[in-house]
Design a protein around this motif. Structure first.
Motif, short mmCIF file in Angstrom:
data_model
loop_
_atom_site.label_atom_id
_atom_site.label_comp_id
_atom_site.label_asym_id
_atom_site.label_seq_id
_atom_site.Cartn_x
_atom_site.Cartn_y
_atom_site.Cartn_z
N GLY A 71 0.75 -1.27 0.08
CA GLY A 71 0.09 0.05 -0.06
C GLY A 71 0.81 1.11 -0.03
O GLY A 71 2.13 1.11 -0.43
N ALA A 72 0.32 2.45 0.51
CA ALA A 72 0.97 3.60 0.49
C ALA A 72 0.59 4.38 1.55
O ALA A 72 -0.54 4.40 1.88
N VAL A 73 1.43 5.20 2.11
CA VAL A 73 1.35 6.40 2.88
C VAL A 73 1.49 7.72 2.17
O VAL A 73 2.21 7.98 1.30
N PHE A 74 0.33 8.64 2.28
CA PHE A 74 0.36 9.87 1.41
C PHE A 74 0.82 11.06 2.64
O PHE A 74 0.11 11.03 3.68
N LEU A 75 1.62 12.00 2.25
CA LEU A 75 1.97 13.09 3.16
C LEU A 75 1.89 14.26 2.39
O LEU A 75 2.05 14.25 0.87
N PRO A 76 1.82 15.60 2.96
CA PRO A 76 1.69 16.68 2.07
C PRO A 76 3.28 16.98 1.65
O PRO A 76 4.29 16.48 2.28
N LEU A 79 -8.52 9.88 0.27
CA LEU A 79 -7.81 11.19 0.43
C LEU A 79 -8.96 12.23 0.84
O LEU A 79 -9.87 12.22 0.15
N PRO A 80 -8.64 12.93 1.85
CA PRO A 80 -9.59 14.09 2.04
C PRO A 80 -9.73 15.04 0.82
O PRO A 80 -8.93 15.47 0.13
N ALA A 81 -10.74 15.40 0.67
CA ALA A 81 -11.43 16.00 -0.57
C ALA A 81 -10.61 17.36 -0.70
O ALA A 81 -10.26 17.79 -1.59
N GLU A 82 -10.19 17.84 0.60
CA GLU A 82 -9.37 19.31 0.47
C GLU A 82 -8.09 19.19 -0.02
O GLU A 82 -7.31 20.28 -0.47
N VAL A 83 -7.51 17.91 -0.08
CA VAL A 83 -6.35 17.83 -0.81
C VAL A 83 -6.17 17.35 -2.08
O VAL A 83 -5.17 17.30 -2.79
N HIS A 84 -7.33 17.09 -2.79
CA HIS A 84 -7.36 16.52 -4.16
C HIS A 84 -6.75 17.76 -5.22
O HIS A 84 -7.15 18.75 -4.78
N GLY A 85 -5.78 17.38 -5.74
CA GLY A 85 -5.22 18.39 -6.67
C GLY A 85 -4.07 18.97 -6.26
O GLY A 85 -3.33 19.88 -6.78
N ARG A 131 5.09 3.92 8.47
CA ARG A 131 3.59 4.18 8.68
C ARG A 131 3.31 5.27 9.74
O ARG A 131 2.02 5.64 9.87
N GLY A 132 4.11 5.25 10.72
CA GLY A 132 4.00 5.92 11.84
C GLY A 132 3.85 7.57 11.81
O GLY A 132 4.32 8.18 12.86
N TRP A 133 3.58 8.28 10.61
CA TRP A 133 3.73 9.60 10.48
C TRP A 133 2.83 10.24 10.98
O TRP A 133 1.57 10.05 10.87
N LYS A 134 3.07 11.26 11.98
CA LYS A 134 1.95 12.24 12.31
C LYS A 134 1.53 13.19 11.14
O LYS A 134 2.40 13.49 10.49
N GLY A 135 0.20 13.27 11.14
CA GLY A 135 0.01 14.21 10.07
C GLY A 135 -0.25 13.66 8.64
O GLY A 135 -0.57 14.23 7.52
N ALA A 136 -0.06 12.17 8.37
CA ALA A 136 -0.36 11.57 7.41
C ALA A 136 -1.82 11.94 6.81
O ALA A 136 -2.70 11.85 7.46
N LEU A 137 -2.03 11.97 5.39
CA LEU A 137 -3.19 12.17 4.77
C LEU A 137 -3.87 10.94 4.63
O LEU A 137 -5.19 10.84 4.72
N ALA A 138 -3.04 9.72 4.33
CA ALA A 138 -4.04 8.59 4.22
C ALA A 138 -2.99 7.61 4.41
O ALA A 138 -1.61 7.68 4.05
N ASP A 139 -3.16 6.45 4.65
CA ASP A 139 -2.54 5.06 4.86
C ASP A 139 -3.33 3.84 4.25
O ASP A 139 -4.19 3.44 4.99
N THR A 140 -3.09 3.61 3.31
CA THR A 140 -3.58 2.45 2.49
C THR A 140 -3.08 1.02 2.57
O THR A 140 -3.29 0.22 1.78
N VAL A 141 -1.91 0.85 3.41
CA VAL A 141 -1.23 -0.26 3.63
C VAL A 141 -2.33 -1.37 4.13
O VAL A 141 -2.84 -1.07 5.29
N GLN A 142 -2.16 -2.55 3.46
CA GLN A 142 -3.01 -3.52 3.83
C GLN A 142 -2.61 -4.93 3.29
O GLN A 142 -1.98 -4.72 2.20
N THR A 143 -2.99 -6.15 3.86
CA THR A 143 -2.83 -6.89 2.97
C THR A 143 -3.83 -7.49 1.79
O THR A 143 -5.05 -7.24 2.12
#
Length: 459
Positions: A213-218, A255-261, A286-298
């Motif tokens: 998966g992926a972790v998204f950050l600003p 992802l939160p709508a406000e970060v799209h684009g 994966r332990g980032w404070k303020g991460a926008l999303a974390d999709t990591v899974q099996t």
């Protein structure tokens, strides 16, 4: 090529022969990179090895400019040419899995999605691309890294043998026992020495489910993120592969709508071992404070392989520059962040793939693929849909030039655009380039196969 030549090609050719004016012509000549617009005189869509032999015979007899197409995903568009002949292998889609021996034999029109569909029925896989729509042929011939590569090496490292149609119209099998010089050359040397009509790969017991998966950050967190990933990979097990992409956030539901684009950093990760053993290894990423999303899974491996397909589909205009990096220190990271802040198109993306592991354990001279010791590969993917290319090409060039001080001195041949002989030389280094030239002299002295990242014969 005149009409008589096309008629002559059709004799004894089972597949479809397409010429300008045919209803299928524009579709058949299109490749993944929309910036490529070339018009061949004839397209020979091969159904098997006999068709390839016939097409090569005609190319040689009439002295035709010849391009060879597999999946059509090459960034430089080298699967098509202006004038001359395109030998199109895309209809050759067969895959046969030997589950008992952990091997698979595949034809050159197969994509990684096709290949994985067959091998995953037996919980097996081999290192493929980061997306499923890429063809196996050009990918493997140039080296080929993906989510499984730190654990199991490159695609070319898992190639056991290949059937090759050479420029003189012969079919030979290249392996460690048969034509070992050719086998060495096709593992990284591209399509310079012939047309591969069959690839036999070693498979691995990956299982059907992987932790990924992926972790998204600003984007402003970029320096912090790249430093942390670099440090973690320095001591992480080989089963972990990480690729960081700096791009515009998609309008995805996770992802939160406000970060799209808006610009984001995507830390993509895949654990090639048992999922339960990977949880603690992936935890620091994966332990980032303020991460926008974390999709990591099996999830199913085949699903993960398709995750990037939608954002990198065909038709857009692309201009790439790539470089292996020796160091990713603070200055290099600052340079990356500076140029990301001035990106010219919201469709563009910058990828940093962290290599090492099994890739680096193969001997430096064991295959034509080079730069095994490089810990990181930077790919500047400039991508846009409309308008003049000048701004995007200029941004890409400035970015690449600024990163050259951190280079290992070379480029990954599969990410190489139309950049000239000097850059092809950088892909291999002088010693290997000379060895490849000698191989070219033996197997293609007339340079029939030259619509590629060409290694010309010595005379």
């Amino acid at each position: 090529m005149n009409a008589k030549t096309a008629v002559a090609l059709r004799r004894g050719f089972r597949g479809q022969v397409i010429v300008p004016g045919d209803p299928e012509y524009d579709r058949a000549r299109a490749v993944w990179n929309g910036a490529i617009d070339r018009r061949p005189d004839v397209i020979a869509r091969c159904t098997g090895t006999a068709d390839v032999l016939r097409a090569v015979e005609m190319a040689r007899r009439y002295g035709l400019l010849t391009a060879v197409r597999g999946g059509g995903h090459n960034i430089a568009g080298l699967g098509v040419c202006d004038g001359g002949l395109v030998i199109d292998l895309s209809p050759m889609k067969g895959v046969r899995v030997d589950a008992a021996r952990w091997t698979a034999r595949a034809q050159p029109g197969v994509t990684w999605g096709d290949f994985d569909h067959e091998t995953q029925a037996f919980s097996l896989a081999t290192p493929g691309c980061l997306m499923s729509s890429t063809g196996i042929a050009g990918f493997t011939l140039g080296g080929g890294f993906g989510w499984l590569s730190r654990a199991y090496g490159l695609a070319c490292d898992n190639l056991l043998e290949a059937d090759v149609v050479t420029a003189d119209g012969k079919l030979v099998t290249a392996s460690s026992e048969q034509h070992p010089d050719l086998f060495w050359g096709i593992r990284g040397g591209g399509g310079n020495f012939g047309i591969v009509t069959s690839f036999t790969y070693r498979l691995h017991p990956v299982g059907r489910q992987v932790l990924c998966g992926a972790v998204f950050l600003p984007a402003e967190r970029l320096p912090e993120v790249l430093s942390a990933v670099r440090d973690h990979l320095a001591g992480a097990p080989d089963e972990l592969f990480v690729s960081c992409v700096l791009s515009t956030a998609p309008a995805a539901p996770f992802l939160p709508a406000e970060v799209h684009g808006t610009p984001v950093v995507r830390v993509g990760m895949c654990w090639a071992g048992p999922p339960d053993r990977g949880v603690s290894v992936l935890a620091p990423l994966r332990g980032w404070k303020g991460a926008l999303a974390d999709t990591v899974q099996t999830r199913p491996y085949v699903v993960w392989q398709r995750m990037l397909d939608s954002g990198w589909g065909p038709g857009a205009l692309n201009h790439w520059k790539a470089e292996y990096l020796t160091v990713l220190n603070g200055a290099a990271i600052e340079t990356i962040a500076d140029h990301v802040a001035r990106i010219s198109s919201p469709l563009s993306g910058i990828e940093l793939a962290f290599l090492g592991g099994a890739i680096a354990r193969v001997g430096a001279d064991d295959t034509a693929y080079t730069h095994r010791a490089a810990p990181c590969l930077l790919n500047i993917n400039s991508r846009w849909e409309t308008g003049a290319p000048d701004e995007h090409i200029a941004w890409t060039g400035r970015f690449w030039s600024a990163m050259r001080p951190y280079s290992s001195g070379g480029v990954y041949v599969n990410f190489l655009g139309q950049e000239g002989r000097g850059r092809v030389l950088e892909a291999y280094g002088l010693a290997k380039f000379e060895r490849l030239t000698a191989l070219k002299d033996r197997y293609d002295p007339g340079n029939l196969f030259r619509v590629n990242q060409n290694i010309p014969p010595s005379v």
